[in-house]
Design an enzyme around this catalytic site. Sequence first.
Site, mmCIF file in Angstrom:
data_model
loop_
_atom_site.group_PDB
_atom_site.id
_atom_site.type_symbol
_atom_site.label_atom_id
_atom_site.label_comp_id
_atom_site.label_asym_id
_atom_site.label_seq_id
_atom_site.Cartn_x
_atom_site.Cartn_y
_atom_site.Cartn_z
ATOM 1 N N GLY A 232 0.812 -1.194 0.102
ATOM 2 C CA GLY A 232 -0.065 -0.066 -0.034
ATOM 3 C C GLY A 232 0.953 1.266 -0.075
ATOM 4 N N CYS B 117 2.485 2.276 12.747
ATOM 5 C CA CYS B 117 3.567 3.260 12.552
ATOM 6 C C CYS B 117 3.934 4.022 13.635
ATOM 7 C CB CYS B 117 3.516 3.812 11.209
ATOM 8 S SG CYS B 117 2.447 2.962 10.015
HETATM 9 N N1 PLP Z 1 -2.602 3.336 3.913
HETATM 10 C C1 PLP Z 1 -3.318 2.889 4.989
HETATM 11 C C2 PLP Z 1 -4.713 3.424 5.198
HETATM 12 C C3 PLP Z 1 -2.902 2.043 5.750
HETATM 13 O O1 PLP Z 1 -3.640 1.689 6.826
HETATM 14 C C4 PLP Z 1 -1.576 1.308 5.434
HETATM 15 C C5 PLP Z 1 -1.130 0.395 6.283
HETATM 16 O O2 PLP Z 1 -0.833 0.610 7.474
HETATM 17 C C6 PLP Z 1 -0.917 1.792 4.310
HETATM 18 C C7 PLP Z 1 -1.518 2.775 3.308
HETATM 19 C C8 PLP Z 1 0.121 1.096 4.054
HETATM 20 O O3 PLP Z 1 0.033 -0.050 3.375
HETATM 21 P P1 PLP Z 1 1.388 -1.302 3.394
HETATM 22 O O4 PLP Z 1 1.384 -1.562 4.832
HETATM 23 O O5 PLP Z 1 0.875 -2.425 2.515
HETATM 24 O O6 PLP Z 1 2.557 -0.541 2.940
#
Ligand code: PLP
Length: 379
Positions: free
Chosen positions: A73, A322
């Site tokens: 993501g 995070c």
């Molecule tokens: N966008 C949102 C809304 C998320 O919750 C997350 C994950 O924490 C991400 C992006 C990032 O995705 P990824 O963990 O696959 O890099």
Amino acid sequence: MPDRLTYLDHAATTALRPEAAAAMAPWLGERFGNPSGAHRVARAARQVVDEARDAVAATVGCRPGDVVFTGGGTEADNLAVLGVHAARPGPVLCSAIEHEAVLSPVALVGGATVAVDRRGVVDLDALAAALTPDTTLVSVMAANNEVGTIQPLPEVAALVRRRAPSAAVHADAVQAAPWLDLPDLVAGADLVSLSSHKLGGPQGVGALVVRPGTPLRARALGGGQERELRSGTHNVAGIAGFAAALTATRAGRVETAERVRALRDRLAGGLLAAIPGATETGVERSGRLPGLVHLSLPGIESEPLLFLLDEAGVCASAASACASGAQTRSHVLAAMGVVPDRAAGALRLSLGWPSSDADVDHALAVIPAAVARLRKAAA
Ligand code: PLP
């Protein structure tokens, strides 16, 4: 070791679905192949990747050819923001409660954030005021990862079309995808990000849907895979698992969402009744993702609470993964106007497809007692 483990952090990552594990297994064992090649081994791998495009397309409501597989993501969000900006430099906007994977690239290109209201819903008047005819990109997430607010994307897209007709609209649907019917919600978005591990696929795989005509320049340069938009040899096993997770999610989405919503309501109701002064953050429950409970617990700090919960076998978080540990104040709560005192005692409990009544029972037995213990120690 605690007697029982209750996992209530599915918004951070959820368990691998058995369908995903089964789809991946051959590609971690006897099967292999580089989908970019021409021979039969390569063609077999390409077929898996192409079938996976169909699964993404069915989930999002796009053409299979619009799908660009990414390494998750974060990469999809980065490609959307930096890729549009590289193709068409100009003013960029995003909501103030986006994930860092959008906020950071928007900051990098000198973009601005748009306010949300106390419920965590993007302020359409503020967006209207910020848009100019030369705006090139507007990024608003389909649903927030911390408090679960579902955004009015159709209204956002319509507003952008009126005020900035040449701007691209990007929707981060990473958290929405396990729960919501995406095709209508993201119909007005030119770019849509997904992440496999939030819906029961493996980590490190995702997709960016790029509708035809959207200006986008690649960030990863090399072999020209994914229509020159994302170079790099495909993660065939991961993509196969992602597709299987998407298909399983779609097949059971409505029932799972209803079942989990009932669990969530029992959990939230039980905690509010048992913890004096506890309040739920943000929008009313119907405007929120079904799996999310976000509480503000006055008189305590998140970090020692998470420690006590972990000791008792309950895995939870304070904010997004995070930012967990609550060392830094959540930008989402700050944007919603939650005062620092209340934000300090934030608790996010996120249920997922494997969640059960037993999880809720365990959480209800553990969490109020842990809060009471901390409050007593502080008194
Ligand atoms: N966008 C949102 C809304 C998320 O919750 C997350 C994950 O924490 C991400 C992006 C990032 O995705 P990824 O963990 O696959 O890099």
